[in-house]
Structure formats: C-alpha cells, structure tokens
Write a protein that holds these residues in place. Structure first.
Motif, PDB file in Angstrom:
ATOM      1  N   SER A 462      -3.012  -1.242   8.829  1.00  0.00           N
ATOM      2  CA  SER A 462      -1.908  -2.205   8.170  1.00  0.00           C
ATOM      3  C   SER A 462      -2.051  -3.654   8.960  1.00  0.00           C
ATOM      4  O   SER A 462      -0.896  -4.176   9.165  1.00  0.00           O
ATOM      5  N   GLU A 463      -3.055  -3.906   9.986  1.00  0.00           N
ATOM      6  CA  GLU A 463      -3.103  -5.268  10.318  1.00  0.00           C
ATOM      7  C   GLU A 463      -2.778  -6.265   9.521  1.00  0.00           C
ATOM      8  O   GLU A 463      -2.076  -7.358   9.940  1.00  0.00           O
ATOM      9  N   THR A 464      -3.238  -6.204   8.234  1.00  0.00           N
ATOM     10  CA  THR A 464      -3.059  -7.467   7.316  1.00  0.00           C
ATOM     11  C   THR A 464      -1.929  -7.199   6.006  1.00  0.00           C
ATOM     12  O   THR A 464      -1.663  -7.874   5.352  1.00  0.00           O
ATOM     13  N   LEU A 465      -1.197  -5.967   6.309  1.00  0.00           N
ATOM     14  CA  LEU A 465      -0.484  -5.429   5.398  1.00  0.00           C
ATOM     15  C   LEU A 465       1.225  -5.382   5.764  1.00  0.00           C
ATOM     16  O   LEU A 465       1.324  -4.733   6.847  1.00  0.00           O
ATOM     17  N   THR A 466       1.909  -6.098   5.397  1.00  0.00           N
ATOM     18  CA  THR A 466       3.274  -6.325   6.081  1.00  0.00           C
ATOM     19  C   THR A 466       4.453  -5.731   5.127  1.00  0.00           C
ATOM     20  O   THR A 466       5.458  -5.397   5.509  1.00  0.00           O
ATOM     21  N   ASN A 467       4.039  -4.980   3.917  1.00  0.00           N
ATOM     22  CA  ASN A 467       5.247  -4.244   3.172  1.00  0.00           C
ATOM     23  C   ASN A 467       4.445  -3.579   2.053  1.00  0.00           C
ATOM     24  O   ASN A 467       3.243  -3.448   2.065  1.00  0.00           O
ATOM     25  N   ILE A 468       5.483  -2.731   1.712  1.00  0.00           N
ATOM     26  CA  ILE A 468       4.621  -1.582   0.603  1.00  0.00           C
ATOM     27  C   ILE A 468       3.998  -1.981  -0.584  1.00  0.00           C
ATOM     28  O   ILE A 468       3.355  -1.564  -1.220  1.00  0.00           O
ATOM     29  N   HIS A 469       4.567  -3.466  -1.252  1.00  0.00           N
ATOM     30  CA  HIS A 469       3.917  -3.858  -2.356  1.00  0.00           C
ATOM     31  C   HIS A 469       2.289  -4.196  -1.920  1.00  0.00           C
ATOM     32  O   HIS A 469       1.588  -4.173  -2.631  1.00  0.00           O
TER      33      HIS A 469
END
Ligand code: TNX
Length: 525
Positions: A462-469
């Motif tokens: 999740s380096e680039t992923l900030t939320n579940i969407h």
C-alpha cells in the motif's frame, strides 16, 4: 428431467448475450463440474424459506448470511427455519442447507442442486456451505447485491454443481502498514474477497512506516510506531479488541487471518519506538518514505528475542489460525550469517507459542524445516507458464517446506495495470488482467510439483494506496482470477473463456459500489 449439458473443467464458452434460460451460468471460480438443467429453474417468492437441515450453529449462521444478503434486495421475508433433520428437506419453495457425509468434497467442497422445487445445498462442512452460498449468489441476478428492494424475478437457473478447491490456501494480503486501513475498510475487503472463495487474509501488520497492532507489553509500538504512514499521514493501529473483531468477522466468512510481523528488516517503526532494540541504543526517527531494506533488528542482543517472544506471544493468543508470518524479506542490512542466526532463534519462539511459521521466500536461506509445517511465500518474477529455475524455491522444497505462490509479475495486485494506472508501482512490470490470470502454480518452477505447493496468494502493498476504494481498484478485476487459479481445476483453462465470465461480475460490483477498474480487456456486461 430434461437432458442436461455437462460442463467439466472450463470447456464451455457461454455467450454474454445468450438467452438467460439456456446460457451456461458464469461463475468465478469455475466449479469443478456443472450440469445445466434447462426447464428446471427456481424462482424465489415471498413464500420461499431457507431451511437449515443440520443442528449446527455454524450452518445456521451461513443460512442467516444468505438471508441477510437476499432480504433487502428481494423484499421477501425469507425466514430461516429449522433445524429440520432426519428427512429430505428443501423440496418445495425452499433453499436448504445441510451437512452431509460427502468425503470426496474435502473440507471446503459442496454440492448445489437447483430444480423447480427449490435449491438444495449440501456439504461436509459449514465452510463448504458458505462457498456454495457464494456460488448461489452468482446464479442470482446481480441486483441481489443491492441493499434496496429491487424488481424481480429472482430466478436461479437449473444446475447441478459439484465443487471443491484445488489448493488449501487461497490467500489475499493487505498491507495495513504503509497506509493504515480501518477495521471497517478491512471488513469490507473481507466481504469482497470471500465472494471468490478466498480463505486466508494475510495482514501485513508491521513495517518501517508503521506498527499496526497494540502490544500490551510494548505499548509504544502502536502509540508511537503506529502514529504515521507513507506520506506523513496520521497512521493508526488496531487495538487488541479491534483485531479480535477482525479475526471473528473473517471467521464468519470462513477466512483465516494470518498476521505478519515483518523481521529482521522492515522494522524501523519498532526500532523508532524503543531505543533499546537498536545495537547502538539510539532510536531512529519515524519513516514515511518508501525505501526498503534499510532497517534491521539487533541480532546479537538478547532483548531482541525477548521482544519477539512478547510480541508473538500476544499475537498468538489473539490468533486462532495456525500460522504467524515472520516476514524475512529484503533484509539488505542484515548480513546473511546474522539472518540465519536470527531465524534460528526466532523459529523456536513461534513454535513455543503453538504456531507454524510462514515467511517470504528468503527464509529458505536459513535453517527452516518442512516439519513442522513451515511455508515459504515465493514472490519471484516468473514466466508462469514455462517453468524456470528459482534457487530459493528449490532450497525451500529440498527442506520439505511447501510454497505459497505469489509471483510478483502476475499476482501482485499493487502493480499498475498499465502506464495510465493512477495508483500502483511497476517494479515487477505492468500486470494486465490477462497477465494476472495466465499463470499456474504448477508451471512456475522447475523441480517443484503440485505436492510442494500449498496454494496461492494475491498481495496488495500500500505505498501508493491510501483508502479501500483505491485497494478495490487494484484488486478488481484481478483478484477473482487469482482466486480461480487457487480453486478451479487447471484443465481447459482459457483466457478467452474466462473473460466472458469476468464480464458478468461488472454489474454485481456496480450494484455493490465496488470501485473496480473497467479494464478495456473485458467486454463488460
Ligand atoms: C517488495 S515483495 C516488498 C514490499 C514492497 C513491495 C512493493 C516483498 C516481500 N517485499 O516491501 O511493499 O515490494 O511492491
């Protein structure tokens, strides 16, 4: 009874535009065998009952989950009745769920029969019934997923399905360390992955950027080590109560949580929280960048092992599953001799707390053994169809250690689809939907056979992923393909056939509000 057409393996190519009364249902993962029985479809009515045919609280819970899904959208009462045991149930206007001695289906298989009178689901275990319900869900119109009353008819095509998984371990991994995901977000992901018969959720709970689980004997790990994330946001952590809630929620979806405490590298958050854990006694600052391999625990300090004993002890007590993931990846700042020493001391700690070990592939460099049941998670970049030599996979197998296969260029769902993807990385290349589907665990490595493989796993870093969407955008539509590789027979597998089945998932995700990538590789329904 009309003559049916037997669909075994994945041989039949249904047409997306076919008459729904005669079309072959498009199910992911593809069932082992499915016979369509035209003229035998069942239509739910306001009188349909869900009949529990066994005296088992777990079966009752699976029945309740089916009712919970279908009541809001159909607007029907769908009462759960029973247990009704000792005679054949579900013959009229009913969906029946019962445990049955069907040893050929293993611990997760099921049989599903739909005829004019009703739906009969039988399995040796509640897990099998749950998986059967997921299949039934895909036989119902997509709008069954709606939380508001929709117009029927609620017709299930006539089928006879017998199904069981190829591999015991069908995993997904969520990195809650680089960015933190709340309990609600993690539960939402559990809802989504369980639709595809995923049965393991590996939570990457610690890394350089954040420690995400409260440990009572070392409280600063969470309160300080969990206080930030990549990019400098506020981070977060699960209290032990929240973690237990996730474990319980996963279990209700027949998913086992495998917690990971990464070591000996990927440990900056811990080293920043307790100066004494460092060889020089100085705590480094918290880290919010995305480099890897720069941190290492102090292999020569006894305190290091007291630390892992305490942490793994608390985690083991909170975790009913038999595995603890110890990481072991990218230990670029730990000399190999130290790495081996560290794992020599870490393994008995995990075993003393009653758990088996899984680690990333690199643990095959250490003194690991297949007995007890250690697993190595292989993340090599591999062709996937033409077997290749992989020294770490070979080393693991020679030590009797089974593999979990997560080839980064096929199964890493944090890889970008292509150069236009708004999130994700591409160090393992771009991973199109086709690429994520076209590989097989049995054709990854030379010298590794099906018996050496426990299963598959699709990680999301999740380096680039900030939320579940954003996580959903990366997982869908690729995750169902990895789930199918883990569940369905390999015989007859074809991308052209698969993509027509995948197309049918689009409307379902739309109704559910899943933020999926409408890849142009698929002609979405
Ligand atoms: C490598 S793959 C890692 C992770 C990163 C990931 C990014 C592996 C075992 N370690 O630390 O997050 O690449 O894709």
């Amino acid at each position: 009874v009309l003559a049916g057409s037997l669909v075994t393996g994945l041989a039949v190519t249904p047409s997306a535009q076919a008459d729904p009364a005669t079309a072959v249902p498009r199910i992911i993962p593809a069932p082992v065998s499915m016979t369509t029985v035209p003229g035998q479809s069942f239509t739910l009515t306001r009188h349909t009952k869900i009949v529990v045919g066994s005296r088992s609280a777990d079966v009752a819970r699976v029945a309740a989950s089916l009712a919970g899904l279908a009541r809001p959208s159909t607007g029907y009462p769908l009462p759960v009745v029973g247990p009704v045991v000792g005679h054949v149930v579900g013959d009229h206007d009913a969906i029946s769920l019962r445990l049955a001695a069907l040893p050929q289906l293993g611990t997760e298989g099921y049989e599903l029969n739909v005829s004019r009178g009703g739906v009969r689901l039988a399995a040796p275990t509640a897990a099998g019934l749950f998986h059967g319900v997921q299949t039934l869900r895909q036989l119902l119109p997509a709008k069954v997923e709606s939380r508001r009353t929709q117009q029927g008819p609620w017709t299930v095509p006539g089928v006879s399905i017998s199904d069981h998984p190829r591999f015991a371990w069908r995993g997904a991994m969520l990195d809650v360390s680089r960015h933190f995901f709340t309990v609600e977000e993690t539960k939402r992901y559990i809802d989504e992955i369980s639709m595809y018969k995923i049965n393991v959720l590996h939570l990457h709970l610690s890394d350089d950027q954040g420690w995400r689980i409260a440990i009572k004997s070392w409280p600063r790990l969470a309160t300080y080590g969990g206080s930030t994330e990549v990019g400098g946001g506020p981070g977060g952590y699960y209290t032990q109560k929240q973690y237990t809630d996730i474990v319980r929620y996963a279990a209700q979806h027949f998913i086992t949580i495998v917690p990971e405490i990464d070591s000996p590298s990927h440990t900056n958050a811990a080293l920043a929280s307790y100066a004494d854990l460092n060889c020089d006694g100085k705590a480094p600052p918290l880290y919010t960048g995305t480099n890897v391999g720069f941190s290492s625990v102090c292999v020569d300090k006894d305190l290091t092992y007291k630390f892992f004993d305490d942490v793994i002890g608390e985690l083991a007590r909170l975790t009913p599953g038999s595995y603890i993931h110890v990481g072991g990846d990218e230990a670029h700042s730990t000399p190999l001799a130290d790495y081996v020493t560290f794992l020599d001391r870490l393994q008995p700690i995990v075993h003393a707390h009653g758990k088996n070990i899984i680690g990333w592939n690199e643990i095959a460099q250490a003194d690991v053994q297949g007995s007890p049941a250690t697993l190595a998670q292989n993340w090599s970049i591999l062709d996937g169809n033409t077997p290749a030599a992989d020294p770490l996979a070979t080393a693991a197998v020679q030590k009797g250690v089974q593999l979990i296969t997560s080839p980064a260029n096929h199964a890493y769902l944090d890889m970008q689809y292509d150069a236009n993807s708004p999130y994700g990385l591409h160090w393992a290349g771009y991973v199109s939907v086709q690429k994520s589907y076209q590989w097989d665990p049995a054709t990854l490595f030379t010298g590794v056979t099906e018996q050496n493989i426990r299963g598959v796993e699709a990680p999301i870093w999740s380096e680039t992923l900030t939320n579940i969407h954003e996580v959903e955008y990366m997982a869908f539509p690729r995750l169902p393909g990895i789930a199918e590789i883990g569940w369905s027979p390999r015989t007859g597998r074809s991308w052209d056939e698969y993509r027509t089945r995948l197309a049918a998932q689009g409307p379902r995700w739309t109704v559910m509000g899943v933020n999926f990538y409408r890849s142009p590789e698929i002609s979405w329904d």
